[in-house]
Motif scaffolding. Sequence first.
Motif, PDB file in Angstrom:
ATOM      1  N   UNK A 142      26.449  54.853  35.848  1.00  0.00           N
ATOM      2  CA  UNK A 142      25.640  53.775  35.622  1.00  0.00           C
ATOM      3  C   UNK A 142      25.725  53.090  34.126  1.00  0.00           C
ATOM      4  N   UNK A 143      25.149  51.999  34.172  1.00  0.00           N
ATOM      5  CA  UNK A 143      25.125  51.192  32.876  1.00  0.00           C
ATOM      6  C   UNK A 143      26.622  50.577  32.457  1.00  0.00           C
ATOM      7  N   UNK A 144      27.424  50.372  33.520  1.00  0.00           N
ATOM      8  CA  UNK A 144      28.677  49.460  33.389  1.00  0.00           C
ATOM      9  C   UNK A 144      28.873  48.189  34.025  1.00  0.00           C
ATOM     10  N   UNK A 145      29.783  47.452  33.546  1.00  0.00           N
ATOM     11  CA  UNK A 145      29.903  46.305  34.201  1.00  0.00           C
ATOM     12  C   UNK A 145      31.448  46.352  34.402  1.00  0.00           C
ATOM     13  N   UNK A 146      31.964  45.613  35.551  1.00  0.00           N
ATOM     14  CA  UNK A 146      33.174  45.211  35.545  1.00  0.00           C
ATOM     15  C   UNK A 146      33.866  44.006  35.817  1.00  0.00           C
ATOM     16  N   UNK A 147      34.777  43.386  35.047  1.00  0.00           N
ATOM     17  CA  UNK A 147      35.135  41.936  35.204  1.00  0.00           C
ATOM     18  C   UNK A 147      36.613  42.007  35.860  1.00  0.00           C
ATOM     19  N   UNK A 148      37.194  41.421  36.800  1.00  0.00           N
ATOM     20  CA  UNK A 148      38.476  41.375  37.337  1.00  0.00           C
ATOM     21  C   UNK A 148      38.827  39.947  36.990  1.00  0.00           C
ATOM     22  N   UNK A 149      39.848  39.950  36.175  1.00  0.00           N
ATOM     23  CA  UNK A 149      40.319  38.331  36.140  1.00  0.00           C
ATOM     24  C   UNK A 149      39.604  37.736  35.201  1.00  0.00           C
ATOM     25  N   UNK A 150      38.813  38.050  34.524  1.00  0.00           N
ATOM     26  CA  UNK A 150      37.799  37.599  33.677  1.00  0.00           C
ATOM     27  C   UNK A 150      36.560  37.135  34.394  1.00  0.00           C
ATOM     28  N   UNK A 151      36.223  37.606  35.593  1.00  0.00           N
ATOM     29  CA  UNK A 151      35.098  37.367  36.323  1.00  0.00           C
ATOM     30  C   UNK A 151      34.479  38.630  36.705  1.00  0.00           C
ATOM     31  N   UNK A 152      33.109  38.500  36.229  1.00  0.00           N
ATOM     32  CA  UNK A 152      32.235  39.822  36.449  1.00  0.00           C
ATOM     33  C   UNK A 152      32.029  39.906  38.023  1.00  0.00           C
ATOM     34  N   UNK A 153      32.026  41.174  38.391  1.00  0.00           N
ATOM     35  CA  UNK A 153      32.064  41.592  39.873  1.00  0.00           C
ATOM     36  C   UNK A 153      30.857  42.417  39.826  1.00  0.00           C
ATOM     37  N   UNK A 154      29.781  41.715  40.871  1.00  0.00           N
ATOM     38  CA  UNK A 154      28.356  42.515  40.839  1.00  0.00           C
ATOM     39  C   UNK A 154      28.735  43.799  41.640  1.00  0.00           C
ATOM     40  N   UNK A 155      27.798  44.775  40.884  1.00  0.00           N
ATOM     41  CA  UNK A 155      27.917  46.352  41.565  1.00  0.00           C
ATOM     42  C   UNK A 155      27.944  46.373  43.048  1.00  0.00           C
ATOM     43  N   UNK A 156      27.063  45.494  43.628  1.00  0.00           N
ATOM     44  CA  UNK A 156      26.864  45.499  45.094  1.00  0.00           C
ATOM     45  C   UNK A 156      28.148  45.264  45.773  1.00  0.00           C
ATOM     46  N   UNK A 157      28.990  44.671  45.194  1.00  0.00           N
ATOM     47  CA  UNK A 157      30.465  44.397  45.726  1.00  0.00           C
ATOM     48  C   UNK A 157      31.504  45.194  45.445  1.00  0.00           C
ATOM     49  N   UNK A 158      31.437  46.341  44.447  1.00  0.00           N
ATOM     50  CA  UNK A 158      32.502  47.165  44.413  1.00  0.00           C
ATOM     51  C   UNK A 158      33.055  48.035  45.481  1.00  0.00           C
ATOM     52  N   UNK A 159      32.177  48.325  46.605  1.00  0.00           N
ATOM     53  CA  UNK A 159      32.498  49.108  47.613  1.00  0.00           C
ATOM     54  C   UNK A 159      33.428  48.299  48.598  1.00  0.00           C
ATOM     55  N   UNK A 160      33.664  46.998  48.451  1.00  0.00           N
ATOM     56  CA  UNK A 160      34.228  46.011  49.272  1.00  0.00           C
ATOM     57  C   UNK A 160      35.148  45.189  48.595  1.00  0.00           C
ATOM     58  N   UNK A 161      35.137  44.969  47.157  1.00  0.00           N
ATOM     59  CA  UNK A 161      36.086  44.247  46.374  1.00  0.00           C
ATOM     60  C   UNK A 161      37.458  44.730  46.270  1.00  0.00           C
ATOM     61  N   UNK A 162      38.533  44.236  46.821  1.00  0.00           N
ATOM     62  CA  UNK A 162      39.666  44.821  46.769  1.00  0.00           C
ATOM     63  C   UNK A 162      40.562  44.431  45.397  1.00  0.00           C
TER      64      UNK A 162
END
Length: 66
Positions: free
Chosen positions: A30-50
């Motif tokens: 909990x409490x982390x955020x992820x950016x791929x290629x400088x675009x933040x990816x919503x946590x709700x998409x982490x399971x499906x974002x390749x």
Amino acid sequence: MLIYFNQQPIALTPPCTVAEFLAGQQQLRPGIAVAINQQVIPRSCWDTQPLNDGDTIMLFTAIAGG
């Protein structure tokens, strides 16, 4: 495939999602955020974002205050 995680190169075997990668790096918490290629990816998409060859992944820790 080769990705960059917080500026460090990491070799992965595709396919791999954001959630799978973070779990493998022991960073799925909990409490982390992820950016791929400088675009933040919503946590709700982490399971499906390749992840793709050459992706740059940055991990951020949310800090509350004001």
